[in-house]
Design an enzyme around this catalytic site. Sequence first.
Site: not given
Length: 270
Positions: A61, A142, A155, A158
Amino acid sequence: MNVIIITGASEGIGAEMAMQLARTKGAAVALVLAARQAAKLEAVADACRQHGAQVLCVPTDVSVRADCEALIAQTVQHFGRIDTLINNAGVSAHALLQEVDAAHLGWYEELMRVNLWGTIWCTHAALPHLKASRGRIVAVSSLAGLVGVPGRTAYCTSKFAMNGFMEALRTELLSDGVSVTIAYPGVVATDIRRRGFNALGQPAGSSGLSEDKAMPVKLCVQKILQGTERRQRDLLMNPIGHVGRWLKLLAPSWVDRMAWAALKKSGTQR
């Protein structure tokens, strides 16, 4: 033996990376697959082993620092080196900031722990070994890390942060022979957006973006792996990425209006 760590390797882009590397490199590659879902990791590992690749599965994780450090330690203990670290693990989100009640704002922090801190912790732990091998660091970012997208506020935050970390690190490593590659996929045909957070911090269940022109995951991974092999700085996957990057500099207000119009068209403005 080329030792490659892939986070978020149980499905989507990460799983496809592992399988393409196994198919193309066979016994010449050792893959370390990390994700939370051990059973899915093992299924990917079995598919890779059929092509002769050595595979180590490490349930991880990345939002937990100790897990990130254990991933690196187990890799070195098992294979003795690290040649490439692919920071691919991530979680998506789709919600306007004004839609998020203060009581639910905690998922912003959870998203940052996965998308930013997981990358920092894995990279920090692996850095001495990557310097020793003059290796490669990859960050799967992204287009939402290049241009602010309404409704993708958390998003974008980050991914912008991840990009800043990686760009600064690239400069720090200039004399060490370690390359840093940042990949900027657009909409890719995976389930990441459906599983990402909504305003309540729950799985969204739907994308919130137009999926009709989504890039096939196989093509996306081919581009990332080719760029990694060539030690490219930045990987923009399609013409929209290249054009959008320049338009943001030349006509930022126009880009803002187009992004807002796209949000309204998707039906997510309420």
